[in-house]
Design a protein around this motif. Structure first.
Motif, PDB file in Angstrom:
ATOM      1  N   GLN A   7     126.696 -56.865  10.183  1.00 56.09           N
ATOM      2  CA  GLN A   7     126.174 -55.835  10.347  1.00 56.09           C
ATOM      3  C   GLN A   7     124.627 -56.494  10.245  1.00 56.09           C
ATOM      4  O   GLN A   7     123.790 -56.843  10.064  1.00 56.09           O
ATOM      5  CB  GLN A   7     126.619 -55.404   8.412  1.00 56.09           C
ATOM      6  CG  GLN A   7     127.896 -55.230   8.397  1.00 56.09           C
ATOM      7  CD  GLN A   7     127.646 -54.440   7.096  1.00 56.09           C
ATOM      8  OE1 GLN A   7     126.479 -53.658   6.860  1.00 56.09           O
ATOM      9  NE2 GLN A   7     128.767 -54.568   6.422  1.00 56.09           N
ATOM     10  N   ILE A   8     124.347 -54.721  10.859  1.00 60.01           N
ATOM     11  CA  ILE A   8     123.067 -55.103  12.000  1.00 60.01           C
ATOM     12  C   ILE A   8     122.634 -53.509  12.003  1.00 60.01           C
ATOM     13  O   ILE A   8     122.839 -52.695  11.962  1.00 60.01           O
ATOM     14  CB  ILE A   8     122.783 -55.740  13.729  1.00 60.01           C
ATOM     15  CG1 ILE A   8     123.705 -56.703  13.835  1.00 60.01           C
ATOM     16  CG2 ILE A   8     121.677 -55.165  14.230  1.00 60.01           C
ATOM     17  CD1 ILE A   8     123.683 -57.406  15.282  1.00 60.01           C
ATOM     18  N   THR A  35     127.414 -51.482  13.683  1.00 61.20           N
ATOM     19  CA  THR A  35     125.966 -50.901  14.205  1.00 61.20           C
ATOM     20  C   THR A  35     126.186 -49.346  13.505  1.00 61.20           C
ATOM     21  O   THR A  35     127.584 -48.559  13.427  1.00 61.20           O
ATOM     22  CB  THR A  35     125.502 -50.908  15.026  1.00 61.20           C
ATOM     23  OG1 THR A  35     125.755 -50.386  16.485  1.00 61.20           O
ATOM     24  CG2 THR A  35     125.195 -52.660  15.660  1.00 61.20           C
ATOM     25  N   ASP A  36     124.490 -48.869  13.864  1.00 64.53           N
ATOM     26  CA  ASP A  36     124.932 -47.247  13.491  1.00 64.53           C
ATOM     27  C   ASP A  36     125.427 -46.965  15.098  1.00 64.53           C
ATOM     28  O   ASP A  36     125.723 -47.929  16.536  1.00 64.53           O
ATOM     29  CB  ASP A  36     123.557 -46.656  13.166  1.00 64.53           C
ATOM     30  CG  ASP A  36     122.681 -47.161  14.059  1.00 64.53           C
ATOM     31  OD1 ASP A  36     122.264 -47.430  15.065  1.00 64.53           O
ATOM     32  OD2 ASP A  36     121.488 -47.455  12.506  1.00 64.53           O
ATOM     33  N   PHE A  37     124.750 -45.674  15.867  1.00 61.91           N
ATOM     34  CA  PHE A  37     125.462 -44.613  17.257  1.00 61.91           C
ATOM     35  C   PHE A  37     123.836 -45.049  17.408  1.00 61.91           C
ATOM     36  O   PHE A  37     123.772 -44.133  19.210  1.00 61.91           O
ATOM     37  CB  PHE A  37     125.522 -43.627  17.095  1.00 61.91           C
ATOM     38  CG  PHE A  37     127.411 -43.514  16.647  1.00 61.91           C
ATOM     39  CD1 PHE A  37     127.528 -42.940  18.177  1.00 61.91           C
ATOM     40  CD2 PHE A  37     127.860 -43.928  15.505  1.00 61.91           C
ATOM     41  CE1 PHE A  37     128.417 -42.807  17.948  1.00 61.91           C
ATOM     42  CE2 PHE A  37     128.703 -43.973  16.241  1.00 61.91           C
ATOM     43  CZ  PHE A  37     129.586 -43.350  16.939  1.00 61.91           C
ATOM     44  N   TRP A  38     122.941 -46.285  17.529  1.00 60.31           N
ATOM     45  CA  TRP A  38     121.601 -46.526  18.281  1.00 60.31           C
ATOM     46  C   TRP A  38     121.841 -46.970  19.676  1.00 60.31           C
ATOM     47  O   TRP A  38     122.520 -47.358  19.834  1.00 60.31           O
ATOM     48  CB  TRP A  38     120.761 -46.848  17.886  1.00 60.31           C
ATOM     49  CG  TRP A  38     119.238 -47.258  18.278  1.00 60.31           C
ATOM     50  CD1 TRP A  38     119.003 -48.788  18.546  1.00 60.31           C
ATOM     51  CD2 TRP A  38     118.319 -46.872  18.608  1.00 60.31           C
ATOM     52  NE1 TRP A  38     117.752 -48.468  19.415  1.00 60.31           N
ATOM     53  CE2 TRP A  38     117.321 -47.260  19.950  1.00 60.31           C
ATOM     54  CE3 TRP A  38     117.996 -45.176  19.037  1.00 60.31           C
ATOM     55  CZ2 TRP A  38     116.019 -46.451  19.683  1.00 60.31           C
ATOM     56  CZ3 TRP A  38     117.553 -44.806  19.533  1.00 60.31           C
ATOM     57  CH2 TRP A  38     116.312 -45.141  19.878  1.00 60.31           C
ATOM     58  N   ASN A  97     132.571 -58.069  19.535  1.00 59.82           N
ATOM     59  CA  ASN A  97     133.569 -56.918  19.577  1.00 59.82           C
ATOM     60  C   ASN A  97     132.295 -55.818  18.673  1.00 59.82           C
ATOM     61  O   ASN A  97     131.397 -56.214  17.523  1.00 59.82           O
ATOM     62  CB  ASN A  97     134.332 -56.973  18.792  1.00 59.82           C
ATOM     63  CG  ASN A  97     135.266 -58.258  18.997  1.00 59.82           C
ATOM     64  OD1 ASN A  97     135.791 -58.253  20.740  1.00 59.82           O
ATOM     65  ND2 ASN A  97     135.701 -59.358  18.474  1.00 59.82           N
ATOM     66  N   HIS A  98     132.178 -55.009  19.382  1.00 62.25           N
ATOM     67  CA  HIS A  98     131.104 -53.213  18.527  1.00 62.25           C
ATOM     68  C   HIS A  98     131.960 -52.728  18.171  1.00 62.25           C
ATOM     69  O   HIS A  98     132.557 -51.850  18.479  1.00 62.25           O
ATOM     70  CB  HIS A  98     130.933 -52.834  19.475  1.00 62.25           C
ATOM     71  CG  HIS A  98     129.225 -52.232  19.324  1.00 62.25           C
ATOM     72  ND1 HIS A  98     128.941 -51.110  19.544  1.00 62.25           N
ATOM     73  CD2 HIS A  98     128.796 -51.623  18.065  1.00 62.25           C
ATOM     74  CE1 HIS A  98     128.171 -50.461  19.323  1.00 62.25           C
ATOM     75  NE2 HIS A  98     127.250 -51.291  18.477  1.00 62.25           N
ATOM     76  N   GLU A  99     131.133 -52.344  17.131  1.00 68.65           N
ATOM     77  CA  GLU A  99     132.150 -51.134  15.702  1.00 68.65           C
ATOM     78  C   GLU A  99     130.996 -49.891  15.348  1.00 68.65           C
ATOM     79  O   GLU A  99     129.658 -51.161  15.111  1.00 68.65           O
ATOM     80  CB  GLU A  99     132.595 -51.508  14.617  1.00 68.65           C
ATOM     81  CG  GLU A  99     134.548 -52.474  14.956  1.00 68.65           C
ATOM     82  CD  GLU A  99     135.198 -53.473  13.950  1.00 68.65           C
ATOM     83  OE1 GLU A  99     134.715 -53.249  13.115  1.00 68.65           O
ATOM     84  OE2 GLU A  99     136.028 -53.490  13.973  1.00 68.65           O
ATOM     85  N   LYS A 100     131.173 -48.820  15.327  1.00 73.00           N
ATOM     86  CA  LYS A 100     129.973 -48.485  15.240  1.00 73.00           C
ATOM     87  C   LYS A 100     130.423 -46.875  14.108  1.00 73.00           C
ATOM     88  O   LYS A 100     131.635 -47.223  13.326  1.00 73.00           O
ATOM     89  CB  LYS A 100     129.461 -47.129  16.346  1.00 73.00           C
ATOM     90  CG  LYS A 100     129.361 -48.327  17.594  1.00 73.00           C
ATOM     91  CD  LYS A 100     128.686 -47.416  18.580  1.00 73.00           C
ATOM     92  CE  LYS A 100     130.104 -47.414  19.078  1.00 73.00           C
ATOM     93  NZ  LYS A 100     129.622 -45.985  20.297  1.00 73.00           N
ATOM     94  N   VAL A 101     129.580 -46.820  12.852  1.00 76.19           N
ATOM     95  CA  VAL A 101     129.657 -45.508  12.325  1.00 76.19           C
ATOM     96  C   VAL A 101     128.814 -44.431  12.683  1.00 76.19           C
ATOM     97  O   VAL A 101     127.550 -45.214  13.098  1.00 76.19           O
ATOM     98  CB  VAL A 101     129.311 -46.210  10.641  1.00 76.19           C
ATOM     99  CG1 VAL A 101     127.986 -46.967  11.072  1.00 76.19           C
ATOM    100  CG2 VAL A 101     128.834 -45.359   9.932  1.00 76.19           C
ATOM    101  N   ASP A 109     137.514 -45.192   9.477  1.00 73.55           N
ATOM    102  CA  ASP A 109     138.546 -47.125  10.201  1.00 73.55           C
ATOM    103  C   ASP A 109     137.243 -48.018   9.247  1.00 73.55           C
ATOM    104  O   ASP A 109     138.346 -49.124   9.309  1.00 73.55           O
ATOM    105  CB  ASP A 109     137.860 -47.051  12.123  1.00 73.55           C
ATOM    106  CG  ASP A 109     136.992 -47.298  12.440  1.00 73.55           C
ATOM    107  OD1 ASP A 109     135.891 -47.143  11.007  1.00 73.55           O
ATOM    108  OD2 ASP A 109     136.930 -48.259  13.508  1.00 73.55           O
ATOM    109  N   GLY A 110     136.891 -47.549   8.863  1.00 75.83           N
ATOM    110  CA  GLY A 110     136.041 -48.671   7.539  1.00 75.83           C
ATOM    111  C   GLY A 110     134.935 -49.642   7.505  1.00 75.83           C
ATOM    112  O   GLY A 110     134.565 -49.719   7.188  1.00 75.83           O
TER     113      GLY A 110
END
Length: 242
Positions: A109-110, A173-176, A188-192, A205-206
């Protein structure tokens, strides 16, 4: 080799042959105490104060050392700098030894956070420093980096991420917008989306960054006595926290 007592730790002198003409060797040579000009009780006391983050006023107020002269403000500042330098060197060497975090099948997490105070305690503008935080799920190995030039662009953040995180890691990460190019570097990049009115903290998706975000409160509490806006040793204090 004969030991001769002399303030503060004594010295060695060889009495054999030509050695008699050689310089004396302090017992403190090559140690933390080399070149010390204050009493040892004061050295240990300042180390104690540094470890407990005493202010200068606190050092004077709680000073139980009765030997020698009173510590000057310059002496306290110098020794705090020495202590912090030792901590920074140890931490950077230790971090290099441990290597990068993450890897294929692992999640890191970043997030970035601004360390600072509102100017004149008014308004929303915060003066201070941007810090990038990274932590692997299931690990306590927190990584912090001060953003150079106080900028959190992709040109600044991506090299810091590559310095600490293995390729193949799933990064959350967030959507920055600076993070959009992470897949180009093997991640691999997942965002909230924190602006989502229905799911501002956890994506459908958690995906979430709550663990790294929760660390900011702890880190900033470490700075509560200090001026966030002072650029002189901010990066060193970040390492000191680690």
């Amino acid at each position: 080799m004969a030991l001769h007592k002399r303030h503060p730790v004594g010295y060695f002198k060889c009495s054999r042959g030509n050695c008699r003409t050689k310089s004396l060797i302090s017992r403190a040579a090559g140690t933390w105490f080399e070149g010390v000009k204050i009493s040892f009780p004061h050295v240990f006391y300042i180390m104690y104060c540094f470890a407990h983050r005493f202010t200068r006023e606190g050092i004077y107020r709680e000073n139980y050392v009765s030997v020698g002269t009173k510590l000057s403000s310059a002496t306290i500042s110098d020794w705090y700098s020495y202590c912090r330098e030792a901590v920074v060197i140890f931490q950077l060497d230790h971090q290099e030894f441990k290597g990068k975090i993450g890897g294929p099948g692992k999640v890191v997490q970043i997030d970035e956070s601004k360390f600072g105070k509102r100017k004149y305690h008014k308004g929303r503008r915060v003066e201070g420093h941007w810090v990038l935080g990274m932590i692997e799920d299931g690990s306590e190995d927190l990584r912090l980096e001060v953003c150079s030039d106080n900028v959190r662009s992709a040109e600044v953040l991506i090299p810091l991420i590559r310095k600490h995180v293995h390729e193949g890691t799933t990064i959350r990460t967030d959507f920055w917008r600076a993070y959009e190019c992470l897949p180009e570097y093997g991640y691999n990049h997942e965002k909230v989306n924190h602006s989502d009115p229905d799911n501002p903290f956890v994506a459908e998706d958690g995906t979430h960054t709550q663990r790294i975000e929760s660390h900011w409160r702890v880190v900033k509490r470490f700075f509560y006595k200090d001026n966030y806006n002072n650029p002189a040793n901010f990066a060193d204090v970040i390492v000191e926290f680690l």
